[in-house]
Design a protein around this motif. Structure first.
Motif, PDB file in Angstrom:
ATOM      1  N   GLY A 165      -7.365   1.806  -2.035  1.00 14.73           N
ATOM      2  CA  GLY A 165      -5.896   1.914  -2.491  1.00 14.73           C
ATOM      3  C   GLY A 165      -5.286   1.553  -2.001  1.00 14.73           C
ATOM      4  N   PRO A 166      -3.715   1.087  -2.221  1.00 18.55           N
ATOM      5  CA  PRO A 166      -2.593   1.234  -1.674  1.00 18.55           C
ATOM      6  C   PRO A 166      -2.174   3.006  -1.429  1.00 18.55           C
ATOM      7  N   GLU A 167      -2.655   3.102  -2.888  1.00 19.33           N
ATOM      8  CA  GLU A 167      -1.701   5.287  -2.986  1.00 19.33           C
ATOM      9  C   GLU A 167      -2.031   5.785  -2.648  1.00 19.33           C
ATOM     10  N   ASP A 168      -1.105   6.422  -1.513  1.00 18.63           N
ATOM     11  CA  ASP A 168      -0.762   7.317  -1.174  1.00 18.63           C
ATOM     12  C   ASP A 168      -1.024   9.218  -1.192  1.00 18.63           C
ATOM     13  N   ARG A 169      -0.763   9.422  -1.940  1.00 22.38           N
ATOM     14  CA  ARG A 169       0.001  11.000  -2.287  1.00 22.38           C
ATOM     15  C   ARG A 169      -1.444  11.456  -3.350  1.00 22.38           C
ATOM     16  N   ASP A 170      -2.624  12.423  -3.184  1.00 21.85           N
ATOM     17  CA  ASP A 170      -2.861  12.684  -4.396  1.00 21.85           C
ATOM     18  C   ASP A 170      -2.283  13.269  -5.073  1.00 21.85           C
ATOM     19  N   PRO A 171      -3.312  13.043  -6.227  1.00 24.43           N
ATOM     20  CA  PRO A 171      -2.384  13.686  -8.202  1.00 24.43           C
ATOM     21  C   PRO A 171      -2.768  14.794  -7.640  1.00 24.43           C
ATOM     22  N   SER A 223       1.491  17.717  -2.004  1.00 25.24           N
ATOM     23  CA  SER A 223       1.427  17.772  -0.259  1.00 25.24           C
ATOM     24  C   SER A 223       0.703  16.726   0.536  1.00 25.24           C
ATOM     25  N   ILE A 224      -0.452  16.622   0.034  1.00 27.61           N
ATOM     26  CA  ILE A 224      -0.720  15.015   1.181  1.00 27.61           C
ATOM     27  C   ILE A 224      -0.663  14.093   0.242  1.00 27.61           C
ATOM     28  N   PHE A 225      -0.956  13.224   2.077  1.00 23.87           N
ATOM     29  CA  PHE A 225      -0.319  11.185   1.671  1.00 23.87           C
ATOM     30  C   PHE A 225      -1.090  10.728   2.451  1.00 23.87           C
ATOM     31  N   LEU A 226      -2.439  10.251   1.835  1.00 21.84           N
ATOM     32  CA  LEU A 226      -2.924   9.547   2.378  1.00 21.84           C
ATOM     33  C   LEU A 226      -3.874   8.266   2.675  1.00 21.84           C
ATOM     34  N   ASN A 227      -4.082   7.705   2.906  1.00 27.52           N
ATOM     35  CA  ASN A 227      -4.449   5.949   2.534  1.00 27.52           C
ATOM     36  C   ASN A 227      -5.503   5.383   3.570  1.00 27.52           C
ATOM     37  N   ALA A 255      -4.326   3.354   5.767  1.00 29.97           N
ATOM     38  CA  ALA A 255      -3.299   2.549   6.295  1.00 29.97           C
ATOM     39  C   ALA A 255      -3.044   3.917   7.223  1.00 29.97           C
ATOM     40  N   HIS A 256      -2.990   5.037   6.829  1.00 31.49           N
ATOM     41  CA  HIS A 256      -2.242   6.654   6.993  1.00 31.49           C
ATOM     42  C   HIS A 256      -3.891   6.542   8.149  1.00 31.49           C
ATOM     43  N   LEU A 257      -4.720   6.634   7.457  1.00 34.93           N
ATOM     44  CA  LEU A 257      -5.879   6.455   7.969  1.00 34.93           C
ATOM     45  C   LEU A 257      -5.715   6.009   9.388  1.00 34.93           C
ATOM     46  N   THR A 258      -5.481   4.538   9.132  1.00 31.07           N
ATOM     47  CA  THR A 258      -5.593   3.675  10.328  1.00 31.07           C
ATOM     48  C   THR A 258      -4.472   4.587  10.928  1.00 31.07           C
ATOM     49  N   ARG A 259      -3.514   4.994  11.382  1.00 29.07           N
ATOM     50  CA  ARG A 259      -2.973   5.002  12.309  1.00 29.07           C
ATOM     51  C   ARG A 259      -3.403   6.587  12.666  1.00 29.07           C
TER      52      ARG A 259
END
Length: 335
Positions: free
Chosen positions: A232-238, A242-246, A248-252
């Motif tokens: 899914g598109p959500e990138d913020r760890d609930p 401090s963790i931003f990862l989905n 798209a970020h992992l592809t980069r």
């Protein structure tokens, strides 16, 4: 005469007299010089001040802790758009206030929320220090973050701070040691962490392995990160803000790692990441253009490499990122 001048602040206490007075009064140098206007023997009145601080710390409310966290979030937002250079004093004051609140908090019920806030803020401060080239300050902030995470009994925050601290070792030219540290963080966390944090730790391990020339281990860690990341598109760890990862970020991140290993697939991943990257992540965008420069160089595509290097240099200068400028300078030598 000297005592009167010390008391009235007209004359500083010299090192010679300070040594004598410390022995006579039983004070530390900090206490002596900090109270230079009243170089008298300590009295029981000091308890009043101490108890006042303890009472103040114990009354730190939920709303106050939330205010601390909101301040961290504001600094984080400013950091990713403007860079860390202009936020040093603001972050230093923020950490000082959190440390003061924690220092005099007595009971666990009062300490844990403040310690958790300090762990998150210290980890951010450490990453900012890495970005600014202040590696010793970064290391000390990570140690503070780990100590606060232990105090808060927060294994996720401890693992994240430890994993990020490994970047100091990698940037210092010790990638194999960085691999060991991030693996230790991952093993210690076990299955207690959120899926997003576990994916983050695997991805960091893959990056360090690539720097260390451990290609097979790097690819296995990338596969583990892909398997762990929530869809899914959500990138913020609930569970850990401090963790931003989905995906798209992992592809980069995958493109960066493959680029480090000279794999031609890196270009595809990096362009895919560029298309969907949040424009507010300015420093991350500088890193992505640097990654693309490296990937095109590996394919001997020098015109494309120069184009992305120009963008990387512009964005790195905009955010004042010493770390990214260092990468740009190293790649410039190859063009």
């Amino acid at each position: 005469m000297y005592v009167s001048e010390w008391e009235n602040g007209r004359r500083p206490i010299s090192d010679r007299y300070a040594a004598i007075l410390r022995n006579v009064l039983g004070t530390t140098d900090e206490e002596l010089r900090g109270e230079a206007r009243r170089p008298a023997a300590p009295t029981a009145d000091g308890y009043d001040d101490l108890l006042g601080r303890i009472d103040s710390a114990s009354s730190v409310s939920t709303s106050m802790v939330q205010a601390f966290n909101d301040q961290t979030e504001l600094i984080r937002t400013m950091d990713r758009q403007m860079g860390a250079a202009s936020l040093v004093d603001q972050m230093a004051g923020h950490l000082s206030a959190l440390e003061e609140a924690l220092k005099f908090a007595v009971l666990p019920s009062a300490r844990r929320p403040v310690a958790l806030a300090l762990a998150g803020a210290s980890t951010l401060a450490a990453w900012q220090a890495i970005d600014s080239g202040a590696v010793e300050r970064a290391w000390r902030h990570y140690e503070l973050a780990k100590s606060a995470a232990r105090d808060a009994e927060a294994p996720m925050y401890l693992a994240h701070a430890t994993g990020e601290q490994a970047y100091v070792l990698c940037d210092a030219g010790r990638p194999a040691l960085a691999v060991e540290l991030v693996r230790d963080a991952r093993r210690t966390l076990g299955q207690a962490g959120s899926p997003r944090l576990r994916a983050w730790l695997f991805a960091a391990e893959a990056e360090f392995c690539a720097h260390a020339g451990m290609a097979g281990d790097s690819r296995r860690a990338l596969d583990a990160a892909t398997a762990a990341i929530p869809q899914g598109p959500e990138d913020r760890d609930p569970e850990m803000r401090s963790i931003f990862l989905n995906d798209a970020h992992l592809t980069r991140w995958r493109g960066n790692v493959l680029g480090l290993m000279g794999d031609g697939e890196a270009v595809t991943d990096l362009y895919d990441a560029l298309e969907v990257m949040d424009p507010t992540f300015v420093r991350a965008r500088a890193g992505l253009h640097t990654d693309l420069t490296q990937a095109h160089l590996a394919r001997s595509e020098y015109d494309d490499a120069k184009k992305h290097l120009r963008q990387a240099r512009l964005l790195a200068s905009r955010t004042g990122s010493v770390r990214q400028r260092r990468r740009v300078d190293l790649l410039s030598e190859k063009l």
